[in-house]
Motif scaffolding. Structure first.
Motif, PDB file in Angstrom:
ATOM      1  N   THR A  45     -47.638 -35.846-125.833  1.00  0.00           N
ATOM      2  CA  THR A  45     -48.118 -36.781-125.150  1.00  0.00           C
ATOM      3  C   THR A  45     -49.423 -36.929-124.991  1.00  0.00           C
ATOM      4  O   THR A  45     -50.207 -37.926-124.893  1.00  0.00           O
ATOM      5  N   ALA A  46     -50.077 -35.329-125.050  1.00  0.00           N
ATOM      6  CA  ALA A  46     -51.792 -35.129-124.659  1.00  0.00           C
ATOM      7  C   ALA A  46     -52.174 -35.671-125.934  1.00  0.00           C
ATOM      8  O   ALA A  46     -53.392 -36.517-125.841  1.00  0.00           O
ATOM      9  N   TYR A  47     -52.015 -35.138-127.049  1.00  0.00           N
ATOM     10  CA  TYR A  47     -52.153 -36.148-128.475  1.00  0.00           C
ATOM     11  C   TYR A  47     -52.249 -37.557-128.744  1.00  0.00           C
ATOM     12  O   TYR A  47     -53.645 -37.899-128.826  1.00  0.00           O
ATOM     13  N   LEU A  48     -50.973 -38.270-128.021  1.00  0.00           N
ATOM     14  CA  LEU A  48     -51.162 -39.536-128.374  1.00  0.00           C
ATOM     15  C   LEU A  48     -52.671 -40.297-127.591  1.00  0.00           C
ATOM     16  O   LEU A  48     -52.163 -40.764-127.776  1.00  0.00           O
ATOM     17  N   ALA A  49     -52.341 -39.896-126.528  1.00  0.00           N
ATOM     18  CA  ALA A  49     -52.929 -40.039-125.666  1.00  0.00           C
ATOM     19  C   ALA A  49     -54.443 -40.292-126.123  1.00  0.00           C
ATOM     20  O   ALA A  49     -55.379 -41.488-125.747  1.00  0.00           O
ATOM     21  N   ALA A  50     -55.113 -39.585-126.884  1.00  0.00           N
ATOM     22  CA  ALA A  50     -56.400 -38.867-127.327  1.00  0.00           C
ATOM     23  C   ALA A  50     -56.465 -40.104-129.019  1.00  0.00           C
ATOM     24  O   ALA A  50     -57.244 -39.578-129.423  1.00  0.00           O
ATOM     25  N   GLY A  51     -55.261 -40.607-129.460  1.00  0.00           N
ATOM     26  CA  GLY A  51     -55.858 -41.282-130.140  1.00  0.00           C
ATOM     27  C   GLY A  51     -54.453 -40.780-131.655  1.00  0.00           C
ATOM     28  O   GLY A  51     -55.132 -40.497-132.671  1.00  0.00           O
ATOM     29  N   GLY A  52     -53.842 -38.988-131.104  1.00  0.00           N
ATOM     30  CA  GLY A  52     -53.266 -38.993-131.639  1.00  0.00           C
ATOM     31  C   GLY A  52     -52.226 -39.214-132.848  1.00  0.00           C
ATOM     32  O   GLY A  52     -52.106 -40.371-132.471  1.00  0.00           O
ATOM     33  N   TYR A  53     -52.431 -39.465-134.315  1.00  0.00           N
ATOM     34  CA  TYR A  53     -50.664 -40.057-134.869  1.00  0.00           C
ATOM     35  C   TYR A  53     -51.543 -41.272-135.155  1.00  0.00           C
ATOM     36  O   TYR A  53     -50.390 -42.314-136.885  1.00  0.00           O
ATOM     37  N   ASN A  54     -52.970 -41.632-135.397  1.00  0.00           N
ATOM     38  CA  ASN A  54     -53.657 -42.893-135.728  1.00  0.00           C
ATOM     39  C   ASN A  54     -53.854 -43.264-137.541  1.00  0.00           C
ATOM     40  O   ASN A  54     -53.402 -43.407-138.077  1.00  0.00           O
ATOM     41  N   ALA A  55     -54.004 -41.834-137.970  1.00  0.00           N
ATOM     42  CA  ALA A  55     -54.539 -41.252-138.525  1.00  0.00           C
ATOM     43  C   ALA A  55     -53.402 -41.905-139.948  1.00  0.00           C
ATOM     44  O   ALA A  55     -53.043 -42.063-140.859  1.00  0.00           O
ATOM     45  N   TRP A  56     -52.418 -40.784-138.952  1.00  0.00           N
ATOM     46  CA  TRP A  56     -51.524 -40.662-139.772  1.00  0.00           C
ATOM     47  C   TRP A  56     -50.344 -42.293-140.177  1.00  0.00           C
ATOM     48  O   TRP A  56     -50.130 -42.489-141.174  1.00  0.00           O
ATOM     49  N   GLU A  57     -50.650 -42.900-138.940  1.00  0.00           N
ATOM     50  CA  GLU A  57     -50.034 -44.404-139.096  1.00  0.00           C
ATOM     51  C   GLU A  57     -51.119 -45.188-140.281  1.00  0.00           C
ATOM     52  O   GLU A  57     -50.048 -45.832-140.983  1.00  0.00           O
ATOM     53  N   LYS A  58     -52.356 -45.501-140.516  1.00  0.00           N
ATOM     54  CA  LYS A  58     -53.100 -45.534-141.129  1.00  0.00           C
ATOM     55  C   LYS A  58     -53.353 -44.945-142.595  1.00  0.00           C
ATOM     56  O   LYS A  58     -52.473 -46.379-143.797  1.00  0.00           O
ATOM     57  N   ILE A  77     -51.922 -32.387-141.604  1.00  0.00           N
ATOM     58  CA  ILE A  77     -51.135 -31.328-143.122  1.00  0.00           C
ATOM     59  C   ILE A  77     -49.986 -32.702-143.592  1.00  0.00           C
ATOM     60  O   ILE A  77     -49.805 -32.644-145.217  1.00  0.00           O
ATOM     61  N   ALA A  78     -49.269 -33.239-142.801  1.00  0.00           N
ATOM     62  CA  ALA A  78     -48.937 -34.592-143.413  1.00  0.00           C
ATOM     63  C   ALA A  78     -49.857 -35.818-144.265  1.00  0.00           C
ATOM     64  O   ALA A  78     -49.235 -36.271-145.034  1.00  0.00           O
ATOM     65  N   ILE A  79     -51.086 -35.726-143.666  1.00  0.00           N
ATOM     66  CA  ILE A  79     -51.974 -36.543-144.530  1.00  0.00           C
ATOM     67  C   ILE A  79     -51.484 -36.093-146.487  1.00  0.00           C
ATOM     68  O   ILE A  79     -52.379 -36.906-147.263  1.00  0.00           O
ATOM     69  N   ALA A  80     -51.698 -34.658-146.285  1.00  0.00           N
ATOM     70  CA  ALA A  80     -52.376 -34.064-146.993  1.00  0.00           C
ATOM     71  C   ALA A  80     -51.051 -34.163-147.809  1.00  0.00           C
ATOM     72  O   ALA A  80     -51.593 -34.550-149.105  1.00  0.00           O
ATOM     73  N   ALA A  81     -49.949 -33.898-147.757  1.00  0.00           N
ATOM     74  CA  ALA A  81     -49.252 -33.887-148.232  1.00  0.00           C
ATOM     75  C   ALA A  81     -48.630 -35.198-148.669  1.00  0.00           C
ATOM     76  O   ALA A  81     -48.238 -35.765-149.690  1.00  0.00           O
ATOM     77  N   PHE A  82     -48.527 -35.766-148.299  1.00  0.00           N
ATOM     78  CA  PHE A  82     -48.977 -38.156-148.695  1.00  0.00           C
ATOM     79  C   PHE A  82     -49.915 -37.872-149.488  1.00  0.00           C
ATOM     80  O   PHE A  82     -49.449 -38.048-151.048  1.00  0.00           O
ATOM     81  N   ALA A  83     -51.076 -37.082-149.598  1.00  0.00           N
ATOM     82  CA  ALA A  83     -52.189 -37.414-150.303  1.00  0.00           C
ATOM     83  C   ALA A  83     -51.372 -36.855-152.219  1.00  0.00           C
ATOM     84  O   ALA A  83     -52.147 -37.487-153.198  1.00  0.00           O
ATOM     85  N   ILE A  84     -50.998 -35.953-151.426  1.00  0.00           N
ATOM     86  CA  ILE A  84     -50.376 -35.066-153.352  1.00  0.00           C
ATOM     87  C   ILE A  84     -48.442 -35.438-153.779  1.00  0.00           C
ATOM     88  O   ILE A  84     -47.816 -35.263-154.520  1.00  0.00           O
ATOM     89  N   LYS A  85     -48.112 -36.158-153.214  1.00  0.00           N
ATOM     90  CA  LYS A  85     -46.460 -36.704-152.954  1.00  0.00           C
ATOM     91  C   LYS A  85     -46.257 -35.451-152.788  1.00  0.00           C
ATOM     92  O   LYS A  85     -44.863 -35.552-153.366  1.00  0.00           O
ATOM     93  N   ALA A  86     -45.912 -34.700-151.555  1.00  0.00           N
ATOM     94  CA  ALA A  86     -44.999 -33.814-151.948  1.00  0.00           C
ATOM     95  C   ALA A  86     -44.421 -34.327-150.095  1.00  0.00           C
ATOM     96  O   ALA A  86     -44.753 -35.312-149.418  1.00  0.00           O
ATOM     97  N   SER A  87     -42.809 -33.901-150.136  1.00  0.00           N
ATOM     98  CA  SER A  87     -41.994 -34.401-149.342  1.00  0.00           C
ATOM     99  C   SER A  87     -41.822 -32.985-148.616  1.00  0.00           C
ATOM    100  O   SER A  87     -40.926 -33.064-147.922  1.00  0.00           O
ATOM    101  N   THR A  88     -42.069 -31.671-149.713  1.00  0.00           N
ATOM    102  CA  THR A  88     -42.242 -30.520-147.787  1.00  0.00           C
ATOM    103  C   THR A  88     -43.316 -29.488-147.498  1.00  0.00           C
ATOM    104  O   THR A  88     -43.959 -29.903-149.086  1.00  0.00           O
ATOM    105  N   ALA A  89     -43.643 -29.302-147.130  1.00  0.00           N
ATOM    106  CA  ALA A  89     -44.656 -28.409-146.616  1.00  0.00           C
ATOM    107  C   ALA A  89     -44.319 -27.305-145.445  1.00  0.00           C
ATOM    108  O   ALA A  89     -43.364 -27.302-145.543  1.00  0.00           O
ATOM    109  N   PHE A  90     -45.065 -26.046-146.238  1.00  0.00           N
ATOM    110  CA  PHE A  90     -45.021 -24.771-145.445  1.00  0.00           C
ATOM    111  C   PHE A  90     -46.460 -24.591-144.464  1.00  0.00           C
ATOM    112  O   PHE A  90     -47.498 -24.766-145.175  1.00  0.00           O
ATOM    113  N   VAL A  91     -45.800 -24.010-143.287  1.00  0.00           N
ATOM    114  CA  VAL A  91     -47.319 -23.237-143.040  1.00  0.00           C
ATOM    115  C   VAL A  91     -46.810 -21.564-143.170  1.00  0.00           C
ATOM    116  O   VAL A  91     -46.362 -21.324-142.725  1.00  0.00           O
ATOM    117  N   TYR A  92     -47.394 -21.902-144.023  1.00  0.00           N
ATOM    118  CA  TYR A  92     -47.757 -19.459-144.083  1.00  0.00           C
ATOM    119  C   TYR A  92     -48.594 -19.045-142.853  1.00  0.00           C
ATOM    120  O   TYR A  92     -49.769 -18.870-143.118  1.00  0.00           O
TER     121      TYR A  92
END
Length: 439
Positions: free
Chosen positions: A20-33, A107-122
């Protein structure tokens, strides 16, 4: 220089971990773009921004992505490196603590850029709290359709998995990290092939640091030219500096790349504690060659640090005042790297232990006239590409720089040394006459 925070904008915001706080600050607008763009266009925008990796190497991010084979038909992976094992570094935890959705969106933006459908956070095994924060953020994002199958009604699907490591320094290196995710011992791999060609499970893989990924939503939202206008040419954007040691106000500060270390230490961190004098500082974590007090005006960016004979690394600025015994500091550093060496490479495995032995002997008052030359030789033959991964450089370069810049401290200890006591010959069970051997 006072600047409005970009990466740390959520610090101090109530409930900043929530969606909620992240969306209020404009979060995920870049992801939608991004979902309206092509992967190639996203890569081109990041390349134009001149964003360089914030994990230590400073390699151009867009260029790294471009190494993924264009014609690879199978899966490919993105890995977010949240291991943060470099001593003196604690910036990635700060981002996850205050703005986890910024990391998830990156992470989502980078995964999209390299056409990955799975990402890991180590993430480092000791970071239990931060792993849970990320898991909650990923679950929130998935429940709202920002992750999962057919993201936001598009044809793109993405899953993010949090993988906890076991707390090994070596797993901060990308190929050792990949080995660890695969369930194997964290041994770095020989390169080539590089992970972009044959990485996780043998598939093309990109490994990016937390801070690197956190820059991506801002680049997409505000544009590459805006990002490139911050800092200096080839050293663009905001940077998180972790300042620790003998300063009045240690912590994480966000500044444009290229500000002088004098400004970081004295303006933003209040100067040296208790009115003492600055003696030296590590500009990029403990694996960076040390800089002396007369190098305070070196700019805190990748190229300026390299010109000064060190490296910006992860941005972990460790400050030492004039009470510090450099010989003790060198021995402490050598102990850490000897303990964390994976043991694959002889120069690192044997060299780091050998350096510990020499430095401990000097500290014990039994230094020898040739010890400094020997230390420098050990460091020379353990660095400069002599090992599979940079851990050889990580112990050798800072120790060599300490011996060079503060030779007087080592020489005084050696000059005042007494001869080492002779080793006692071990008494073996078959050496006594009662056994009758050899009769």
């Amino acid at each position: 220089m006072r600047v409005d925070p970009i990466l740390l904008r959520a610090r101090g915001t109530p409930d900043s971990q929530s969606l909620t706080a992240y969306l209020a600050a404009g979060g995920y607008n870049a992801w939608e773009k991004v979902l309206q763009m092509t992967p190639e266009a996203v890569t081109a925008e990041v390349t134009l921004s001149e964003l360089r990796g914030r994990g230590g190497a400073g390699f151009p991010t867009g260029r790294k992505w471009s190494f993924i084979p264009k014609d690879h038909p199978g899966p490919r992976y993105l890995v977010c490196n949240a291991d943060e094992s470099e001593p003196g570094t604690f910036k990635d935890r700060e981002l996850i603590e205050h703005d986890p959705h910024l990391v998830v969106e990156g992470i989502a933006i980078a995964a999209f850029a390299i056409k990955a459908s799975t990402a890991f956070v180590y993430i480092r095994g000791e970071f239990v709290r931060w792993a849970k924060i990320l898991e909650r953020a990923i679950a929130e994002a998935r429940n709202k359709g920002y992750l999962g199958k057919g993201v936001l009604g598009s044809g793109y699907s993405l899953e993010i998995v949090v993988h906890r490591g076991a707390g090994a320094y070596i797993c901060g290196e990308e190929t050792a990290l990949i080995e660890s995710i695969e369930g194997k011992r964290g041994f770095p791999r020989l390169k080539p092939p590089f992970p972009a060609v044959a990485g996780l499970f043998g598939k093309p893989t990109i490994v990016n640091n937390v801070e690197t990924l956190a820059c991506l939503p801002h680049i997409i939202n505000r544009g590459a030219k805006w990002f490139a206008s911050i800092g200096r040419p080839r050293n663009t954007g905001p940077k998180l500096f972790c300042v620790s040691g003998h300063v009045q106000r240690p912590g994480v500060v966000e500044l444009p790349l290229g500000v002088p270390f004098r400004e970081i230490i004295f303006e933003h961190c209040g100067g040296i504690r208790d009115g003492r004098e600055l003696k030296a500082f590590f500009p990029g974590g403990s694996s960076a060659p040390i800089l002396s007090a007369d190098q305070l005006d070196v700019r805190a960016d990748f190229d300026a640090c390299a010109e000064a004979g060190s490296m910006l690394g992860s941005g972990g600025v460790i400050v030492l005042d004039d009470t510090v015994d450099i010989v003790e500091a060198a021995a402490n550093l050598a102990h850490f790297y000897a303990h964390e060496s994976c043991g694959q490479c002889t120069p690192c495995r044997e060299g780091s232990d050998w350096a510990v032995d020499i430095l401990e002997r000097i500290l014990d008052g039994h230094g020898r006239p040739g010890d400094l030359e020997l230390l420098q030789r050990i460091c020379t033959y353990a660095s400069g590409g002599m090992t599979i991964c940079p851990l050889g450089d990580a112990f050798a370069l800072p120790i060599a720089s300490m011996v060079k810049k503060f030779a007087g401290e080592f020489e005084r200890r050696i000059a005042a040394a007494t001869p080492s006591p002779p080793r006692k010959k071990p008494v073996l069970p078959w050496s006594g006459p009662s056994h009758g051997f050899g009769r």
